[in-house]
Design a protein around this motif. Structure first.
Motif, short mmCIF file in Angstrom:
data_model
loop_
_atom_site.label_atom_id
_atom_site.label_comp_id
_atom_site.label_asym_id
_atom_site.label_seq_id
_atom_site.Cartn_x
_atom_site.Cartn_y
_atom_site.Cartn_z
N GLY A 1 0.93 -1.29 0.04
CA GLY A 1 -0.06 0.01 -0.07
C GLY A 1 0.99 1.21 -0.01
O GLY A 1 1.51 1.46 -0.90
N SER A 2 0.95 1.86 0.99
CA SER A 2 1.73 3.24 1.08
C SER A 2 2.94 2.83 2.04
O SER A 2 3.79 4.16 2.16
N THR A 3 3.30 1.75 2.43
CA THR A 3 4.44 1.59 3.06
C THR A 3 5.56 0.57 2.11
O THR A 3 5.13 -0.28 1.35
N VAL A 4 6.69 1.05 2.15
CA VAL A 4 7.81 0.47 1.45
C VAL A 4 8.95 0.05 2.42
O VAL A 4 9.39 0.96 3.40
N THR A 5 9.30 -1.24 2.51
CA THR A 5 10.07 -1.77 3.40
C THR A 5 11.40 -2.53 2.50
O THR A 5 11.05 -2.98 1.65
N VAL A 6 12.57 -2.28 2.98
CA VAL A 6 13.95 -2.91 2.46
C VAL A 6 14.81 -3.52 3.57
O VAL A 6 14.88 -2.86 4.66
N ASP A 7 15.05 -4.82 3.43
CA ASP A 7 15.78 -5.18 4.56
C ASP A 7 17.21 -5.11 4.39
O ASP A 7 17.76 -4.58 3.52
N LEU A 8 17.94 -4.85 5.69
CA LEU A 8 19.43 -4.55 5.76
C LEU A 8 20.06 -5.71 6.16
O LEU A 8 19.56 -6.58 7.23
N ASP A 9 21.27 -5.95 5.93
CA ASP A 9 22.11 -6.90 6.31
C ASP A 9 23.27 -6.35 7.33
O ASP A 9 24.15 -6.18 6.99
N GLY A 10 22.70 -5.64 8.33
CA GLY A 10 23.74 -4.81 9.35
C GLY A 10 24.10 -3.50 8.50
O GLY A 10 23.61 -3.19 7.38
N LEU A 11 25.10 -2.79 9.04
CA LEU A 11 25.69 -1.65 8.48
C LEU A 11 26.87 -1.76 8.88
O LEU A 11 27.47 -2.95 9.40
N GLY A 12 28.02 -1.13 8.13
CA GLY A 12 29.38 -0.95 8.39
C GLY A 12 29.97 -0.23 9.51
O GLY A 12 29.33 -0.29 10.71
N ALA A 13 30.75 0.52 9.08
CA ALA A 13 31.36 1.40 10.15
C ALA A 13 30.40 2.42 10.87
O ALA A 13 29.48 3.11 10.10
N ALA A 14 30.90 2.99 12.05
CA ALA A 14 30.15 4.32 12.56
C ALA A 14 30.30 5.43 11.57
O ALA A 14 31.26 5.56 10.87
N GLY A 15 29.18 6.12 11.45
CA GLY A 15 29.10 7.43 10.36
C GLY A 15 27.97 7.66 9.94
O GLY A 15 26.99 7.19 10.28
N GLY A 16 27.78 8.48 8.83
CA GLY A 16 26.54 8.70 8.05
C GLY A 16 26.23 7.68 7.05
O GLY A 16 27.01 7.18 6.21
N TYR A 17 24.70 7.59 7.01
CA TYR A 17 24.17 6.69 6.11
C TYR A 17 23.02 7.54 5.42
O TYR A 17 22.77 8.44 6.24
N THR A 18 22.86 7.31 4.30
CA THR A 18 21.76 7.80 3.32
C THR A 18 20.68 6.95 2.87
O THR A 18 21.07 6.02 2.05
N ILE A 19 19.58 6.96 3.26
CA ILE A 19 18.41 5.93 2.44
C ILE A 19 17.94 6.89 1.31
O ILE A 19 17.47 8.10 1.44
N GLY A 20 18.30 6.25 0.29
CA GLY A 20 17.88 7.15 -1.04
C GLY A 20 16.38 6.00 -1.60
O GLY A 20 16.37 5.15 -1.60
N TYR A 21 15.62 6.86 -2.21
CA TYR A 21 14.46 6.28 -2.48
C TYR A 21 13.80 6.92 -3.87
O TYR A 21 13.85 8.29 -4.04
N ARG A 22 12.94 6.23 -4.55
CA ARG A 22 12.55 6.62 -5.78
C ARG A 22 11.24 5.62 -6.07
O ARG A 22 11.25 4.59 -6.10
N VAL A 23 9.86 6.25 -5.90
CA VAL A 23 8.77 5.49 -5.79
C VAL A 23 8.08 6.25 -6.90
O VAL A 23 8.25 7.28 -7.06
N VAL A 24 6.79 5.52 -7.16
CA VAL A 24 5.76 6.05 -8.26
C VAL A 24 4.64 5.97 -7.56
O VAL A 24 4.12 5.10 -7.18
N SER A 25 3.86 7.25 -7.64
CA SER A 25 2.66 7.44 -6.54
C SER A 25 1.69 6.80 -7.53
O SER A 25 1.85 6.34 -8.74
N ALA A 26 0.30 6.72 -6.73
CA ALA A 26 -0.74 5.74 -7.72
C ALA A 26 -0.96 6.66 -8.94
O ALA A 26 -1.52 6.06 -10.00
N ASP A 27 -0.92 8.02 -8.81
CA ASP A 27 -1.28 8.91 -10.21
C ASP A 27 -0.03 8.66 -11.11
O ASP A 27 -0.32 9.35 -12.21
N GLY A 28 0.98 8.14 -11.00
CA GLY A 28 2.00 7.90 -11.85
C GLY A 28 3.10 8.89 -11.77
O GLY A 28 4.04 8.72 -12.56
N HIS A 29 3.20 9.72 -10.89
CA HIS A 29 4.23 10.59 -10.71
C HIS A 29 5.43 10.11 -9.79
O HIS A 29 5.15 9.66 -8.63
#
Length: 179
Positions: free
Chosen positions: A80-108
């Motif tokens: 529905g309106s929720t998108v989930t992705v599994d992680l296999d842990g993370l690496g070193a301490a520091g900054g991380y960025t979640i990047g996303y691209r989805v298409v809404s129901a109206d096609g945008h």
């Protein structure tokens, strides 16, 4: 009567120009981890929640460390309106960025990024997982969220029609009065 017609036309034009679209595109409501969160331990998954349903076929989610390593361990799952992705842990301490691209129901397409910090290295993973995610023909996420709020139908067309009807009313009122 002439003054009343001019006032009515001005009110119609102002109303038409201030009308907001009835159906805006999907927008990110929340994420886990939240934007700028500071975490002591790596999460098991990333969850993005939008205010509208998004299409399954075009969802892309990446989790990138400051060293540009990719940490998403699965394809995104859309419910529905929720998108989930599994992680296999993370690496070193520091900054991380979640990047996303989805298409809404109206096609945008809706793109964005969510930064967060990990304060302690993940004991489960010190190198990125060996995944074979196929993001072929999918655009890379951009650094900011698309904030276009049109409904797909140009609002200026409605404004032009309202102004034209208002102008016709003014002309009709002026013509009727002079006869």
């Amino acid at each position: 009567m002439k003054r009343l017609a001019v006032i009515a036309a001005a009110v119609l034009a102002a109303t038409a120009l201030s009308i907001a679209p009835a159906s805006a595109h999907a927008a990110l409501q929340s994420s886990n981890p939240a934007e700028n969160a500071v975490l002591d331990a790596a999460p098991d998954e990333v969850t993005l929640t939008f205010n509208q349903n998004v299409q399954q076929n075009f969802a892309t989610v990446t989790v990138v460390g400051s060293d540009q390593s990719q940490w998403a361990a699965s394809e995104p799952v859309v419910d529905g309106s929720t998108v989930t992705v599994d992680l296999d842990g993370l690496g070193a301490a520091g900054g991380y960025t979640i990047g996303y691209r989805v298409v809404s129901a109206d096609g945008h397409p809706i793109t964005g990024s969510i930064p967060f910090q990990l304060t302690q290295a993940s004991p489960a993973a010190t190198t990125p997982p060996a995944t074979n995610l196929d993001f072929t023909n999918r655009a890379e996420p951009q650094a900011t969220q698309d904030t276009e709020d049109s409904s797909g139908f140009p609002i200026w067309i409605i404004a032009v029609v309202v102004v034209a009807v208002g102008a016709s009313g003014v002309l009709f009122a002026l013509r009727k009065r002079t006869h």
